[in-house]
Design an enzyme around this catalytic site. Structure first.
Site, short mmCIF file in Angstrom:
data_model
loop_
_atom_site.label_atom_id
_atom_site.label_comp_id
_atom_site.label_asym_id
_atom_site.label_seq_id
_atom_site.Cartn_x
_atom_site.Cartn_y
_atom_site.Cartn_z
CG ASP A 1 0.19 1.12 16.24
OD1 ASP A 1 -0.35 0.21 15.58
OD2 ASP A 1 -0.40 1.76 17.13
NE ARG B 1 -17.41 -12.76 -2.91
CZ ARG B 1 -17.88 -13.64 -2.04
NH1 ARG B 1 -17.06 -14.16 -1.13
NH2 ARG B 1 -19.13 -14.01 -2.06
O1 F6P Z 1 -1.64 -0.53 20.66
C1 F6P Z 1 -1.79 -0.07 19.40
C2 F6P Z 1 -3.13 -0.45 18.82
O2 F6P Z 1 -3.21 -1.84 18.62
C3 F6P Z 1 -3.43 0.28 17.52
O3 F6P Z 1 -2.85 -0.30 16.39
C4 F6P Z 1 -4.94 0.23 17.51
O4 F6P Z 1 -5.43 1.29 16.73
C5 F6P Z 1 -5.29 0.39 18.96
O5 F6P Z 1 -4.17 -0.06 19.69
C6 F6P Z 1 -6.50 -0.38 19.42
O6 F6P Z 1 -6.76 -0.05 20.74
P1 F6P Z 1 -7.64 -0.90 21.76
O7 F6P Z 1 -6.91 -2.16 22.07
O8 F6P Z 1 -7.78 -0.03 22.93
O9 F6P Z 1 -8.94 -1.19 21.06
#
Ligand code: F6P
Length: 358
Positions: free
Chosen positions: A137, A172
């Protein structure tokens, strides 16, 4: 004897292994005394429940290019860290006990925002802690870059590249939902790299009418298709005006699996165009780290190793203005690095004709 504990916490990402290898290499090659590395399994859980193993040189062989984490990881939410577990165990006390039992000189934690809050807490509790900024992120405060981010951009961009040809064949609208619940660095960068026409981010609430207008204008210009990069946490102007509680309730009762499907439905109803949603999901966190992340994570590992050798603790190793820096943990913990809607990257994207639906 130098004893170092190491753990990976939170969602995984590329280059965790490369970073740990960097720490190991730096310390073992430069320490003036024997060194032992202990790996905690599945994040803080390994420390809480005393699940660890002594790591040898073999553990760090051939892992520079390997995705995931050799230690395993898990999410241990910070907000419940001070609550006892189901058996009544005090988690913080248990972690301290494990640290002292192993007579560690230092704990190296590779993690993102929530995990760094726990690291800061342990540091305040008197443990020697160093952290490395991990997350696709790129939302950790105190560093311009986190490892995993560049690899994830590559994957999300590749997804968009592939969608382009099929979108063009069928004329699309395609929505690609890119990871990022609270912060949109990944969808923003992948969106620009993938030639998205519209990018919707958590930091810039969108107006669905503006989104529709862009698609209709493209139609008028004879462009057969549109590509929209939507962050997982993209939010409409109306939803952004709700209280947290009202918004949570709306999401709970929503018939859509995610915001992308709601947007798809709204676009279809307004334009009659075929809309498809693609969610690359956890593929964005998977596979081998890209060369940038291998280099970056190795450098971070070497810097963490130097801090250990200098007995400097209580820092996250970060990267600012092209220099490696040590940032005090209490400055990092609890802050997110969000996109400023007035920042130059947003202005430049707009100059390129990309719409943010605002
Ligand atoms: O680690 C960050 C992240 O990949 C975010 O981008 C995402 O929203 C979240 O973790 C997803 O979490 P999990 O792997 O617990 O579903």
């Amino acid at each position: 004897m130098l004893r170092i504990g190491m753990l990976t916490s939170g969602g995984d990402c590329q280059a965790l292994n490369a970073a740990m290898r960097g720490v190991f290499k730096c310390v073992t090659k430069n320490a003036k005394e024997p060194v032992e590395f202990y790996g905690f399994e599945d994040g803080y859980r390994g420390m809480i429940y005393s699940n660890f193993r002594l790591l040898s040189e073999d553990d760090f062989q051939n892992i520079l290019t390997v995705g995931g984490t050799i230690l395993g990881t898990s999410r241990t939410p910070f907000k419940t860290i001070n609550e006892p577990d189901e058996q009544g165990l005090d988690k913080v006390a248990a972690m301290k006990q494990t640290y002292y039992k192993l007579q560690l000189n230092c704990l190296v934690m590779l993690g993102g925002n929530g995990s760094t809050k726990t690291a800061n807490l342990l540091s305040q509790e008197g443990l020697n802690v160093i952290t490395l900024p991990k997350t696709i992120d790129n939302d950790l405060w105190g560093t311009d870059m986190t490892f995993g981010f560049q690899s994830a951009i590559d994957i999300a961009t590749r997804c968009m590249d592939e969608i382009h040809t099929t979108a063009s064949s069928h004329g699309r609208v395609f929505i690609i939902e890119v990871m990022g619940h609270k912060v949109g660095w990944l969808p923003l960068n992948a969106g620009i790299a993938g030639g998205a026409d519209i990018i919707l981010l958590p930091e810039i609430p969108y107006d669905i009418d503006k989104v529709v207008e862009v698609i209709e204008n493209r139609d008028k210009q004879g462009k057969r298709f549109s590509i929209i990069a939507v962050a997982e946490g993209a939010i409409s102007k109306e939803d952004a005006a709700l209280t947290k509680k009202e918004y949570k309730k709306k999401l709970k009762n929503s018939p859509y699996p995610s915001v992308s499907y709601e947007i798809a439905d709204q676009i279809f109803k307004a334009t009659g165009k075929e809309v498809r949603v693609t969610v690359p999901g956890h593929t964005q966190r998977g596979g081998a780290p890209c060369p940038y992340d291998r280099v970056f994570a190795s450098r971070l590992g070497a810097e963490a190793g130097s801090l250990i050798l200098n007995k400097e603790y209580g820092f996250m190793v970060g990267y600012r203005n092209r220099e490696m820096v040590k940032v005090p943990l209490d400055e990092v913990a609890g802050k997110l690095k969000m996109i400023d809607p007035n920042s130059s990257i947003i202005k430049e994207a707009k100059l390129l004709g990309i719409s943010f639906g605002d």
